[in-house]
Structures are given as C-alpha cells and as structure tokens.
Scaffold this motif. Sequence first.
Motif, PDB file in Angstrom:
ATOM      1  N   UNK A   1      -6.333   5.720   5.155  1.00 60.88           N
ATOM      2  CA  UNK A   1      -6.647   5.176   6.441  1.00 60.88           C
ATOM      3  C   UNK A   1      -6.625   6.010   7.593  1.00 60.88           C
ATOM      4  N   UNK A   2      -6.080   7.135   7.677  1.00 60.67           N
ATOM      5  CA  UNK A   2      -5.767   8.193   8.747  1.00 60.67           C
ATOM      6  C   UNK A   2      -7.191   8.834   8.902  1.00 60.67           C
ATOM      7  N   UNK A   3      -7.639   9.009   7.856  1.00 64.31           N
ATOM      8  CA  UNK A   3      -9.111   9.826   7.807  1.00 64.31           C
ATOM      9  C   UNK A   3      -9.959   8.829   8.347  1.00 64.31           C
ATOM     10  N   UNK A   4     -10.027   7.487   8.140  1.00 60.44           N
ATOM     11  CA  UNK A   4     -11.095   6.689   8.667  1.00 60.44           C
ATOM     12  C   UNK A   4     -10.715   6.440  10.080  1.00 60.44           C
TER      13      UNK A   4
ATOM     14  N   UNK B   1       0.797  -1.272  -0.039  1.00 60.39           N
ATOM     15  CA  UNK B   1       0.144   0.039  -0.046  1.00 60.39           C
ATOM     16  C   UNK B   1       0.767   1.282  -0.059  1.00 60.39           C
ATOM     17  N   UNK B   2       0.411   2.001  -0.817  1.00 65.13           N
ATOM     18  CA  UNK B   2       1.328   3.538  -0.948  1.00 65.13           C
ATOM     19  C   UNK B   2       0.969   4.458   0.183  1.00 65.13           C
ATOM     20  N   UNK B   3       1.534   5.700   0.074  1.00 66.13           N
ATOM     21  CA  UNK B   3       1.068   6.638   1.106  1.00 66.13           C
ATOM     22  C   UNK B   3      -0.133   7.059   0.930  1.00 66.13           C
ATOM     23  N   UNK B   4      -0.603   7.289  -0.104  1.00 66.13           N
ATOM     24  CA  UNK B   4      -2.257   7.470  -0.242  1.00 66.13           C
ATOM     25  C   UNK B   4      -3.174   6.700   0.348  1.00 66.13           C
TER      26      UNK B   4
ATOM     27  N   UNK C   1       2.954   3.868  11.509  1.00 64.95           N
ATOM     28  CA  UNK C   1       2.295   4.587  10.137  1.00 64.95           C
ATOM     29  C   UNK C   1       1.357   5.588  10.583  1.00 64.95           C
ATOM     30  N   UNK C   2       0.773   5.452  11.794  1.00 62.87           N
ATOM     31  CA  UNK C   2      -0.316   6.417  12.067  1.00 62.87           C
ATOM     32  C   UNK C   2       0.146   7.382  13.030  1.00 62.87           C
ATOM     33  N   UNK C   3       0.751   8.669  12.625  1.00 66.18           N
ATOM     34  CA  UNK C   3       1.216   9.470  13.563  1.00 66.18           C
ATOM     35  C   UNK C   3       0.270  10.172  14.292  1.00 66.18           C
ATOM     36  N   UNK C   4       0.578  10.303  15.537  1.00 63.61           N
ATOM     37  CA  UNK C   4      -0.289  11.038  16.434  1.00 63.61           C
ATOM     38  C   UNK C   4      -1.391  10.154  17.189  1.00 63.61           C
ATOM     39  N   UNK C   5      -1.578   8.899  16.630  1.00 62.78           N
ATOM     40  CA  UNK C   5      -2.692   7.954  17.118  1.00 62.78           C
ATOM     41  C   UNK C   5      -2.727   7.947  18.652  1.00 62.78           C
ATOM     42  N   UNK C   6      -3.560   8.003  19.427  1.00 56.04           N
ATOM     43  CA  UNK C   6      -3.730   7.730  20.709  1.00 56.04           C
ATOM     44  C   UNK C   6      -4.573   6.690  21.402  1.00 56.04           C
ATOM     45  N   UNK C   7      -5.336   6.137  20.298  1.00 60.07           N
ATOM     46  CA  UNK C   7      -6.291   4.998  20.944  1.00 60.07           C
ATOM     47  C   UNK C   7      -5.595   3.745  21.096  1.00 60.07           C
ATOM     48  N   UNK C   8      -6.405   2.838  21.382  1.00 62.26           N
ATOM     49  CA  UNK C   8      -5.554   1.484  21.649  1.00 62.26           C
ATOM     50  C   UNK C   8      -5.314   0.422  20.406  1.00 62.26           C
ATOM     51  N   UNK C   9      -4.340  -0.300  20.436  1.00 59.26           N
ATOM     52  CA  UNK C   9      -3.884  -0.902  19.279  1.00 59.26           C
ATOM     53  C   UNK C   9      -3.812  -2.288  19.664  1.00 59.26           C
ATOM     54  N   UNK C  10      -4.287  -3.265  18.977  1.00 59.96           N
ATOM     55  CA  UNK C  10      -4.343  -4.683  18.958  1.00 59.96           C
ATOM     56  C   UNK C  10      -3.930  -5.313  17.848  1.00 59.96           C
ATOM     57  N   UNK C  11      -2.725  -5.946  18.145  1.00 61.72           N
ATOM     58  CA  UNK C  11      -2.152  -6.646  17.228  1.00 61.72           C
ATOM     59  C   UNK C  11      -2.514  -8.413  17.116  1.00 61.72           C
ATOM     60  N   UNK C  12      -3.020  -8.851  16.017  1.00 69.43           N
ATOM     61  CA  UNK C  12      -3.360 -10.057  15.983  1.00 69.43           C
ATOM     62  C   UNK C  12      -2.565 -11.055  15.178  1.00 69.43           C
ATOM     63  N   UNK C  13      -1.661 -10.374  14.344  1.00 71.73           N
ATOM     64  CA  UNK C  13      -0.462 -10.978  13.555  1.00 71.73           C
ATOM     65  C   UNK C  13      -1.002 -11.897  12.312  1.00 71.73           C
ATOM     66  N   UNK C  14      -2.337 -12.112  11.963  1.00 69.67           N
ATOM     67  CA  UNK C  14      -2.430 -12.902  10.679  1.00 69.67           C
ATOM     68  C   UNK C  14      -3.913 -12.449  10.291  1.00 69.67           C
TER      69      UNK C  14
END
Length: 107
Positions: free
Chosen positions: A22-25, A14-17, A52-65
């Motif tokens: 995604x940042x908007x969403x 995925x490119x920068x666009x 990749x989501x600069x300034x994000x302050x919510x929670x983050x869940x990593x599921x790996x697959x």
Amino acid sequence: MGDTVNPFRLYPASGSAAYDSARVVIKGSPQQTDRQKPTTLVSLGSPYLLNQVEGYSGSYLLAWSDFLATELAVARALAGGAPITGKLPITLSEDYPLGFGVQLGRR
C-alpha cells in the motif's frame, strides 16, 4: 482530464507485506511522492490506517464504513459534489488530536 485513483484494500488481518504494498501505491514512483503530487488517503473503516503509513503528508479522509453508499458518497465529495466536514472522536497522534477536523466545500 480526470484525477487518477489507485484503490488499495487493507483489512484488519492484513500483514506487514500488504501495508508495504500500500505504501508503494500511495507513494508512487521515487519521482512522484505525496509531497509532490496532491494525494488523499481514504479509510473506509479503521481510523488508525493513517498511523500505518509512516511519513505520509497528503490529506486523509475517514469514512468509517465500506458500504457501497459510503464509497459513492466519498467519490462524490472528492469530486467536489458534496462538502467534506468532520471532527475526530479519537486521538490519532499529536498532529491529529481528539476534535481535529475540517470543513471543506458548500455550507
């Protein structure tokens, strides 16, 4: 009344666009940001999505697959039907070093 889910798929190519979209969403409208409304960003692959989501302050869940079973497990956990536990096997940033983690829900 249920929670709102706004899915957005990003891939390694995925490119920068795509990341900008995604940042908007994730951020929503200017009156409704992740700081004002509880937000969880879920990665079903790369742990580095958070970087990749600069300034994000919510929670983050990593599921790996991105297997269907993993997606269903994430949905169940986010709905409170399963505990969320884990520790990072890598360093994502100063705020999220190797071994950082959580334990939420049933034991």
